[in-house]
Design an enzyme around this catalytic site. Structure first.
Site, short mmCIF file in Angstrom:
data_model
loop_
_atom_site.label_atom_id
_atom_site.label_comp_id
_atom_site.label_asym_id
_atom_site.label_seq_id
_atom_site.Cartn_x
_atom_site.Cartn_y
_atom_site.Cartn_z
N LYS A 11 0.85 -1.21 0.00
CA LYS A 11 0.00 0.00 0.00
C LYS A 11 0.88 1.24 0.00
CE LYS A 11 0.80 1.51 4.40
NZ LYS A 11 1.79 2.53 4.60
N ASP A 141 -1.81 -1.77 10.22
CA ASP A 141 -2.00 -1.75 8.76
C ASP A 141 -2.56 -3.07 8.23
OD1 ASP A 141 -1.08 0.81 8.35
OD2 ASP A 141 0.96 0.21 7.79
P1 ATP Z 1 4.45 -0.50 7.62
O1 ATP Z 1 4.19 0.34 6.40
O2 ATP Z 1 3.32 -1.49 7.94
O3 ATP Z 1 4.93 0.24 8.81
P2 ATP Z 1 6.97 -1.18 6.51
O4 ATP Z 1 6.73 -1.33 5.03
O5 ATP Z 1 7.52 0.14 6.96
O6 ATP Z 1 5.63 -1.50 7.25
P3 ATP Z 1 8.06 -3.81 6.77
O7 ATP Z 1 8.51 -4.09 5.38
O8 ATP Z 1 6.81 -4.48 7.22
O9 ATP Z 1 7.95 -2.25 7.02
O10 ATP Z 1 9.29 -4.17 7.73
C1 ATP Z 1 9.48 -3.64 9.02
C2 ATP Z 1 10.45 -4.55 9.79
O11 ATP Z 1 9.80 -5.78 10.09
C3 ATP Z 1 11.71 -4.89 9.02
O12 ATP Z 1 12.81 -4.39 9.72
C4 ATP Z 1 11.75 -6.41 8.93
O13 ATP Z 1 12.99 -6.94 9.33
C5 ATP Z 1 10.67 -6.90 9.88
N1 ATP Z 1 9.81 -7.98 9.33
C6 ATP Z 1 9.24 -8.96 10.03
N2 ATP Z 1 8.49 -9.75 9.25
C7 ATP Z 1 8.56 -9.25 8.00
C8 ATP Z 1 7.98 -9.63 6.75
N3 ATP Z 1 7.19 -10.71 6.63
N4 ATP Z 1 8.23 -8.85 5.68
C9 ATP Z 1 9.01 -7.75 5.80
N5 ATP Z 1 9.61 -7.36 6.95
C10 ATP Z 1 9.38 -8.09 8.05
#
Ligand code: ATP
Length: 318
Positions: A11, A141
């Protein structure tokens, strides 16, 4: 059925306003969330043992209990112990394409796919609303990721009001692989700098959250007026992330100055930045211009589009 593969979409935030504090330590938010075609594939497989296994080839994604997909399996095991007793453990294989720690809900959409995949594998017959409620216990989210599309999200992001979906609007998405922004730290920094201006009264908070429903960007979405949508985008977290990350600011400024870009914004807590473009050709041209100006392998660039739905089961072609 022993295995199911789901397409788990990322998203972007077309709008993110921080309204105030909540008693549970989170922030009261008013957001507009939009699914995009950039997606991970998440395979959920029955295992004959009672173990939970996570596989993901991406070096930044953990494969232990800290992976949110693992937590999603644990939640289903706890809530639907009969399904677990009947079917046993599961293996989750994540084919990661969504940049990690990018403000694109990569982990959240994986968790949503796992909940939906187990629901299907164990024949639980859960409704989207039930899945959203389970998802909300894993992350703010997660609920949005099931149905996806375009939605207003309030509360800590889990209270959703769907909007008519926007699709085939092209965007260019940019993210430096090595840059990560911790979402909790971005919000904490925001609180320390802007906390004194938070809305304190409960009634005023309700009013502010309600105001988003009739805001300019929502009107633009209802009219499918892409130029107006692009010009009304907003993200409070830019105030704390852009000054800290000059490379993100540079991308944001570069996008803003390019022909064919209707508007640009950081997504969520960043550091990914996207640009809404007039059409696919313009998006490809914008991507090429950024690539030429920044020939750095660390910079990932994608042309993708807004899409009107979230998680989908991948159909086998045979
Ligand atoms: P959001 O927008 O929901 O805050 P994000 O896109 O900023 O998420 P993610 O890609 O979900 O961030 O990753 C955040 C942290 O979570 C990373 O540092 C990663 O190591 C950890 N993590 C745990 N599980 C996962 C997963 N299935 N996919 C990606 N990252 C993950």
């Amino acid at each position: 059925m022993d295995s199911i593969t789901l397409i788990a979409r990322a998203k972007i935030n077309l709008y993110l306003e921080i309204l105030g504090d909540r008693s549970d330590g989170y922030h009261e938010l008013a957001m507009i969330l939009q699914s995009i075609d950039l997606a991970d594939e998440v395979e959920v497989r029955n295992l004959s043992t009672d173990r939970i296994l996570i596989r993901c080839s991406h070096p930044q994604v953990p494969t232990d209990e800290s992976n949110i997909a693992y937590k999603a399996v644990e939640l289903m095991v706890k809530e639907f112990n009969r399904g677990f007793a009947l079917h046993g453990g599961v293996e989750i294989i994540i084919n990661k394409r969504i940049p990690v720690a990018a403000g694109l809900a990569g982990g959240s959409t994986n968790a949503a796919a796992v909940l939906m995949g187990i629901d299907l594998l164990w024949n639980l017959g859960l409704t989207i609303q039930e899945l959203e409620e389970l998802g909300a216990t894993l992350g703010s989210d997660v609920p949005f990721c099931f149905a996806g599309g375009t939605a207003i999200a309030t509360g800590r992001g889990e209270q959703l009001s769907p909007l008519p979906s926007l699709d085939t609007i092209y965007i260019v998405l940019a993210k430096y692989r090595s840059l990560e922004v911790s979402t909790p730290i971005a919000y904490k920094t925001y609180r320390s700098r802007f906390g004194s201006s938070y809305v304190k009264e409960k009634n005023s908070l309700v009013e502010r959250a309600a105001a988003v429903h009739s805001g300019e960007i929502v009107k633009a979405i209802l009219h499918k007026d892409v130029k107006a949508i692009a010009s009304k985008m907003y993200n409070d977290l830019e105030k704390v992330v852009l000054p800290e990350y000059p490379q993100v600011l540079q991308l944001r400024e570069m996008f803003a100055g390019l022909d064919g870009v209707l508007g640009t914004m950081m997504s969520g807590s960043g550091p990914s930045v996207f640009a809404i473009c007039e059409n696919k050709e313009q998006a490809e041209a914008v991507k090429l211009r950024v690539r030429t100006a920044i020939p750095d392998d660390d910079l990932e660039l994608f042309v993708t589009q807004m899409i009107g739905h979230g998680i989908q089961v991948k159909k086998n072609l045979v």
